[in-house]
Design an enzyme around this catalytic site. Sequence first.
Site, PDB file in Angstrom:
ATOM      1  N   HIS A 203       0.857  -1.193   0.000  1.00 63.36           N
ATOM      2  CA  HIS A 203       0.000   0.000   0.000  1.00 63.36           C
ATOM      3  C   HIS A 203       0.886   1.233   0.000  1.00 63.36           C
ATOM      4  CE1 HIS A 203      -3.183   2.800   1.050  1.00 63.36           C
ATOM      5  NE2 HIS A 203      -4.004   1.859   0.613  1.00 63.36           N
TER       6      HIS A 203
ATOM      7  N   ASP B 158      -7.910  -5.456   0.008  1.00 63.42           N
ATOM      8  CA  ASP B 158      -8.403  -6.334  -1.055  1.00 63.42           C
ATOM      9  C   ASP B 158      -8.020  -7.796  -0.871  1.00 63.42           C
ATOM     10  OD1 ASP B 158      -9.682  -4.364  -2.603  1.00 63.42           O
ATOM     11  OD2 ASP B 158      -7.737  -3.638  -3.231  1.00 63.42           O
TER      12      ASP B 158
HETATM   13  N1  CMC Z   1       4.093  -7.683  -4.814  1.00 64.97           N
HETATM   14  C1  CMC Z   1       5.421  -7.697  -5.003  1.00 64.97           C
HETATM   15  N2  CMC Z   1       6.202  -6.591  -4.896  1.00 64.97           N
HETATM   16  C2  CMC Z   1       5.598  -5.444  -4.580  1.00 64.97           C
HETATM   17  C3  CMC Z   1       4.210  -5.364  -4.380  1.00 64.97           C
HETATM   18  C4  CMC Z   1       3.455  -6.530  -4.504  1.00 64.97           C
HETATM   19  N3  CMC Z   1       2.143  -6.513  -4.323  1.00 64.97           N
HETATM   20  N4  CMC Z   1       3.874  -4.088  -4.097  1.00 64.97           N
HETATM   21  C5  CMC Z   1       5.019  -3.389  -4.126  1.00 64.97           C
HETATM   22  N5  CMC Z   1       6.069  -4.208  -4.405  1.00 64.97           N
HETATM   23  C6  CMC Z   1       7.488  -3.828  -4.475  1.00 64.97           C
HETATM   24  C7  CMC Z   1       7.789  -3.072  -5.754  1.00 64.97           C
HETATM   25  O1  CMC Z   1       8.156  -3.941  -6.788  1.00 64.97           O
HETATM   26  C8  CMC Z   1       8.895  -2.171  -5.292  1.00 64.97           C
HETATM   27  O2  CMC Z   1      10.080  -2.954  -5.201  1.00 64.97           O
HETATM   28  P1  CMC Z   1      11.533  -2.289  -5.525  1.00 64.97           P
HETATM   29  O3  CMC Z   1      11.715  -1.213  -4.493  1.00 64.97           O
HETATM   30  O4  CMC Z   1      12.485  -3.422  -5.443  1.00 64.97           O
HETATM   31  O5  CMC Z   1      11.400  -1.721  -6.924  1.00 64.97           O
HETATM   32  C9  CMC Z   1       8.504  -1.795  -3.858  1.00 64.97           C
HETATM   33  O6  CMC Z   1       7.716  -2.905  -3.406  1.00 64.97           O
HETATM   34  C10 CMC Z   1       7.703  -0.514  -3.758  1.00 64.97           C
HETATM   35  O7  CMC Z   1       6.610  -0.599  -4.681  1.00 64.97           O
HETATM   36  P2  CMC Z   1       5.918   0.636  -5.375  1.00 64.97           P
HETATM   37  O8  CMC Z   1       5.305   0.172  -6.653  1.00 64.97           O
HETATM   38  O9  CMC Z   1       6.874   1.790  -5.425  1.00 64.97           O
HETATM   39  O10 CMC Z   1       4.794   0.997  -4.344  1.00 64.97           O
HETATM   40  P3  CMC Z   1       3.582   1.977  -4.625  1.00 64.97           P
HETATM   41  O11 CMC Z   1       3.343   2.708  -3.363  1.00 64.97           O
HETATM   42  O12 CMC Z   1       3.809   2.769  -5.854  1.00 64.97           O
HETATM   43  O13 CMC Z   1       2.397   0.966  -4.955  1.00 64.97           O
HETATM   44  C11 CMC Z   1       0.580  -0.497  -4.725  1.00 64.97           C
HETATM   45  C12 CMC Z   1       1.399   0.605  -4.052  1.00 64.97           C
HETATM   46  C13 CMC Z   1      -0.645  -0.805  -3.838  1.00 64.97           C
HETATM   47  C14 CMC Z   1       0.071  -0.008  -6.088  1.00 64.97           C
HETATM   48  C15 CMC Z   1       1.475  -1.758  -4.879  1.00 64.97           C
HETATM   49  O14 CMC Z   1       1.892  -2.221  -3.613  1.00 64.97           O
HETATM   50  C16 CMC Z   1       0.771  -2.859  -5.668  1.00 64.97           C
HETATM   51  O15 CMC Z   1       0.840  -2.867  -6.892  1.00 64.97           O
HETATM   52  N6  CMC Z   1       0.105  -3.817  -4.942  1.00 64.97           N
HETATM   53  C17 CMC Z   1      -0.647  -4.835  -5.630  1.00 64.97           C
HETATM   54  C18 CMC Z   1      -1.985  -4.258  -6.099  1.00 64.97           C
HETATM   55  C19 CMC Z   1      -2.923  -4.041  -4.944  1.00 64.97           C
HETATM   56  O16 CMC Z   1      -3.104  -4.892  -4.097  1.00 64.97           O
HETATM   57  N7  CMC Z   1      -3.593  -2.876  -4.960  1.00 64.97           N
HETATM   58  C20 CMC Z   1      -4.618  -2.525  -3.959  1.00 64.97           C
HETATM   59  C21 CMC Z   1      -4.215  -1.337  -3.145  1.00 64.97           C
HETATM   60  S1  CMC Z   1      -5.208  -1.155  -1.678  1.00 64.97           S
HETATM   61  C22 CMC Z   1      -6.760  -0.721  -2.285  1.00 64.97           C
HETATM   62  C23 CMC Z   1      -6.845   0.704  -2.569  1.00 64.97           C
HETATM   63  O17 CMC Z   1      -6.762   1.532  -1.652  1.00 64.97           O
HETATM   64  O18 CMC Z   1      -7.030   1.029  -3.770  1.00 64.97           O
END
Ligand code: CMC
Length: 447
Positions: free
Chosen positions: A323, A380
């Site tokens: 998140h 989720d």
């Molecule tokens: N599985 C594997 N690796 C992950 C995941 C995941 N679900 N989420 C983040 N990472 C890794 C990402 O690859 C990155 O690694 P590195 O630093 O080595 O490049 C690091 O963690 C930081 O990720 P980020 O993409 O910079 O994080 P963000 O804040 O931009 O993204 C997120 C947040 C929720 C979009 C992401 O965690 C994600 O894609 N999760 C899966 C989709 C999901 O469950 N979404 C629902 C969010 S909660 C409902 C809502 O409020 O909408």
Amino acid sequence: MSEKITLNNRTTTDGKGFPEKAQLILGEKSMELPVVVGTENEPAVDISKLRAQTGYITLDDGYSNTGSCKSAITFIDGEKGVLRYRGVPIEELAEKSTFIETAMLLIFGGLPTQPHLAEFRRILTDNEFLHEDLRHHFEGFPPNAPPMAILSAMINAMGCFQQKWLLPEEDNHFMEAAGRLMSKVRTIAAASYKKSIGQPWIYPRYDLPYVANFLHMMFSQPYRPYEPDPAVVKALDQILILHADHEQNCSTSTVRMVGSSQANLYASVAAGVCALWGPLHGGANVAVIEMLEQIHASGEKVENVIAKVKDKDSKTRLMGFGHRVYKNFDPRAKILKAACDKVLNKLGIHDPLLDIAKQLEETALRDEYFVSRKLYPNVDFYSGIILRAIGIPANMFTVIFSIGRIPGWIANWREVHADPEARIYRPRQVYVGPTQRPYVPMEQRNR
Ligand code: CMC
């Protein structure tokens, strides 16, 4: 030229211990920037005059460090796993409140009195039907149309039938507009499901409260009424409470952005539905179930799945994990994990997907990759398992999320509209494209 930003050490008069100003030094120039502190002691540097005074803008791709507004609706402390609506902890609301009461808390700023609640319920009940002409709109969609597309389009279409309520100004007018939108969105959601399975629309029932009435419109058939189990009603009500608002997430920021142009409530909320649709936002609950189903069908080991999501080349993420704001745990996930066990037990369901989800969580939370990146289950991860147990198909999960989020969107739209100092949202950018070049006539182009 050295450029640095420093916070000076003067303290504020209210004794919170924050500096009154930040000092920005840009080469030879320096300027003071006001420090703004929220009611929960979150400090921010106000850079709104920065460009006018220095020619610089700030750059924050994805807005992870940008406060786009001041808001009095929802508070999140991502480090401590805190979520409060208008100051009331989510745990208390999930246990003691109802979705309608929580919606009123968000939209009107406080928990309702009995007469206020009764009046809002009357508005919801009186407006649960749709204009018959909206049927023609439904008929225009192909049977496999995604329900989120239908929902967004129908909210705008519905606005055309209620033009009086598009830009509510006075309090009474606003209450009626909010109630109408909440009530009719639920009917549209159920009707879009009926359309997708080729069954006739089911009219709402005057005697049923909000959530039970939705389940009736989803699952009753003209010759076979559906009587919802109170445990099912409670579970869905709780899911809606947990989704009702979440401060400046992608869809809520979209609603505020659209609303800031003074676009009407219906148009702004329809835009929010589109933003929520994406798999990194509201669409993640569908992606979680698809992932769990796929693991179950293939018999793949949980350890292999975890290894795959850690491998950047696989371009796979563990859906329902991570998140932008929560860096400890998502309090909504904690409540839903407990609710999952309770509801499935009550309904006598054993879902192998729940076992897989629990194994995935345990394995991930022991793994250095997830621990070091502070990735925990989000809202989720477990919600889809409950929705499945209730009988809601996966393609409706994000629609359910939308029904839950409507109060938050309404409250945020109102906050933008009621602010006499509100300006249109208009971020800037750092341009990195080609510098000026001439127009090349067609015959002189290489390709
Ligand atoms: N599985 C594997 N690796 C992950 C995941 C995941 N679900 N989420 C983040 N990472 C890794 C990402 O690859 C990155 O690694 P590195 O630093 O080595 O490049 C690091 O963690 C930081 O990720 P980020 O993409 O910079 O994080 P963000 O804040 O931009 O993204 C997120 C947040 C929720 C979009 C992401 O965690 C994600 O894609 N999760 C899966 C989709 C999901 O469950 N979404 C629902 C969010 S909660 C409902 C809502 O409020 O909408």
